[in-house]
Scaffold this motif. Structure first.
Motif, short mmCIF file in Angstrom:
data_model
loop_
_atom_site.label_atom_id
_atom_site.label_comp_id
_atom_site.label_asym_id
_atom_site.label_seq_id
_atom_site.Cartn_x
_atom_site.Cartn_y
_atom_site.Cartn_z
N UNK A 31 0.63 -1.19 -0.01
CA UNK A 31 -0.44 0.38 0.67
C UNK A 31 0.96 1.15 -0.67
N UNK A 32 2.53 1.02 0.23
CA UNK A 32 2.66 2.22 0.18
C UNK A 32 2.73 3.05 -1.11
N UNK A 33 2.55 2.76 -2.11
CA UNK A 33 2.62 4.09 -2.84
C UNK A 33 1.25 4.01 -3.48
N UNK A 34 0.24 4.27 -2.01
CA UNK A 34 -1.27 4.57 -2.81
C UNK A 34 -1.62 5.93 -2.12
N UNK A 295 -9.33 -3.11 -4.73
CA UNK A 295 -9.78 -2.63 -6.10
C UNK A 295 -8.02 -2.48 -6.63
N UNK A 296 -7.14 -1.45 -5.38
CA UNK A 296 -5.87 -1.07 -6.64
C UNK A 296 -5.18 -2.05 -5.98
N UNK A 297 -5.03 -3.74 -4.97
CA UNK A 297 -4.94 -4.00 -4.72
C UNK A 297 -5.28 -5.74 -5.76
N UNK A 298 -5.74 -4.79 -6.64
CA UNK A 298 -6.51 -6.55 -7.31
C UNK A 298 -5.72 -5.67 -9.20
N UNK A 299 -5.77 -4.64 -9.69
CA UNK A 299 -6.02 -4.63 -10.97
C UNK A 299 -4.38 -3.41 -10.60
N UNK A 300 -4.16 -2.65 -9.71
CA UNK A 300 -3.10 -1.53 -10.28
C UNK A 300 -1.67 -1.34 -9.83
N UNK A 301 -1.78 -2.83 -8.66
CA UNK A 301 -0.71 -2.40 -7.55
C UNK A 301 0.49 -4.00 -8.16
N UNK A 302 0.27 -5.19 -8.79
CA UNK A 302 0.42 -6.16 -9.62
C UNK A 302 1.26 -5.46 -11.25
N UNK A 303 0.99 -4.32 -11.52
CA UNK A 303 1.06 -3.84 -12.36
C UNK A 303 2.43 -2.63 -12.34
N UNK A 304 2.86 -2.27 -11.30
CA UNK A 304 3.78 -1.27 -10.79
C UNK A 304 5.15 -2.20 -9.82
N UNK A 305 4.47 -3.70 -9.80
CA UNK A 305 5.26 -4.32 -9.43
C UNK A 305 6.40 -4.87 -10.77
#
Lengths: 309, 309
Positions: A31-34, A295-305
């Protein structure tokens, strides 16, 4: 089975559908970048937004000038400093376009104040909404030129304050009445006239997802990306187009695609959830926050990593 | 003082404002390139639309497949032939995008019928509305590719029928649910893959007025412009975005600028008034027609002439 990194269940807002995943718990490093843009939970005061953001475990908050003014600038700045949160951006300056030179001067003065506030709050960027066609005018080329000229006048001031101006290209639904800069490509054409530490661009999924060469333009933007904002395009479009943004996943935007492009462009900053939607505003803030986290964890965070190698 | 070329006064629809100029009379040669798109006066049957267009002194009509089917194709074709009117375009083919190959084949078959109808009616072009994202899909790149592929399959058939396919780029408000081709530039990227007598582009003011480099793109289009359609962008945007078009002059579009660019690009065809608007549909057809004539003479026709030297 217990999963210590999450809290269970509940329902998504505003869809009312059962949550598809547990809610990540505070302390989850993912969650650090959210960042919570304040206007996503418009019912929260600045104090409530800071507290809600801390309690949820986010690393950052996106501020608006109006609630900051309500709290008082120095109070707001001290609350932020005490909280340990980053300020991902300050919304918003701009509204440059006007037929009357006196109105344009007034806008310039207002933007100078906004730059000072951003510096005081520790916001690295001031988001600029360019403004629409001047009242009664149909001169779009002229209005765009006014916006570029106004940015040129602000850029050195922003630099002196350590604030980067972030031009926000706006969906063409808003060209007439809100933002004459209509594509990321057009925003970059303006930004590239200035040093990278003076003028950048805001990549907001809602505004630019449809752009024919969006992936190339995000790549072109590179280090000029000063903010990545997320919100979905939903249909049918709500009657009030200003409130037509949806929760990520409720609409048509491919967040993996966009987020991957932003990450590949080298962006390592915060991801700000910015949604203006009457149904979301009517829901309890805690429920909105929980849905945002999922939703952030599901849809966004994986693509940042994926691209942070 | 009598002016034999005009009829007097009246009120504009839907604004209700007094007319700013007399209504041009039938026989006025300046009306020769004006075309009524049937859907502007949706309450008229095909027969009424032909009669109304003739009585007003226009040279051309833009047809829709549904009212043509209601009248019967051969009846419609004979009415048009007897009327002496040109058919500026047939609306509409397209809707290419679908996840299911069977649906895409069905769309292809439907487009073959539309091409035959255009040929039978003497329409030089079939307007193509590309279609939105397939149900449940967020793959915009893929949908755009589907549209281009479908056009490739239709192009030789259209050519054999003497019909040019007209790709209509659609305002990004419609990217998700109606038209994935979002700019004139993008439409031209597709059209230019084909001979000029197979695939062209539709320049519709409502859809492309905001495009950052619209003047250059219209110039680039040149002889690929198969239709010039006019309607205004009004604010506040009506609740139903499909019906959000306004009468020319009621909104924010600079028709002199666009029309001059279209004329400079070499376009000498018809100018089709296409407005979907609930208030206009509720007004008497004759009043709508009178307003259309006046606004055309005031805002558009002078810029067609200027460059016809």
């Amino acid at each position: 089975m217990s999963d210590e990194g999450t809290t269970g269940g509940g329902f998504d807002v505003p869809s009312g559908r059962p949550a598809e995943m547990p809610t990540p718990r505070p302390g989850d490093p993912r969650l650090a970048r959210l960042s919570l843009n304040q206007r996503t939970i418009a019912g929260w005061s600045l104090r409530e937004a800071i507290d809600g953001t801390l309690q949820a475990g986010l690393g950052s908050i996106g501020l608006w000038r109006e609630p900051v003014a309500t709290a008082g600038l120095s109070t707001a700045a001290s609350w932020i400093a005490e909280s340990g949160l980053r300020v991902s951006s300050l919304c918003r300056g701009g509204f440059f376009t006007a037929a009357d030179p006196a109105l344009r001067r007034a806008a310039h003065e207002e933007n100078l104040r906004a730059i000072e506030e951003a510096a005081t709050l520790g916001a690295p960027t001031l988001v600029l909404v360019p403004g629409g066609l001047p009242e009664g005018s149909r001169d779009l080329v002229g209005a765009r030129s006014q916006a570029a000229q106004a940015i040129a006048e602000l850029a050195p001031v922003a630099r002196a304050h350590g604030v980067v101006l972030g031009i926000e290209p706006m969906h063409p639904i808003f060209t007439a009445d809100r933002g004459v800069v209509s594509t990321l490509a057009q925003a970059l054409d303006i930004a590239e006239q200035f040093p990278v530490d003076e003028v950048g661009v805001v990549v907001d999924s809602f505004h630019i997802w449809w752009e024919p060469d969006v992936e190339q333009q995000i790549g072109r933007a590179g280090e000029r990306i000063v903010s990545y904002q997320v919100g979905d395009w939903i249909t049918p479009l709500p009657a009030d187009s200003l409130l037509s943004r949806g929760m990520m996943g409720d609409g048509h935007i491919d967040f993996g695609f966009l987020t991957g492009a932003v990450a590949a462009a080298g962006y390592t900053g915060d991801v700000e959830v910015e949604i203006f939607n009457a149904e979301i505003w009517a829901a309890p803030g805690a429920d909105v926050m929980a849905t945002v986290l999922r939703r952030y964890m599901q849809l966004i965070e994986p693509w940042l990593q994926k691209t942070e190698v």
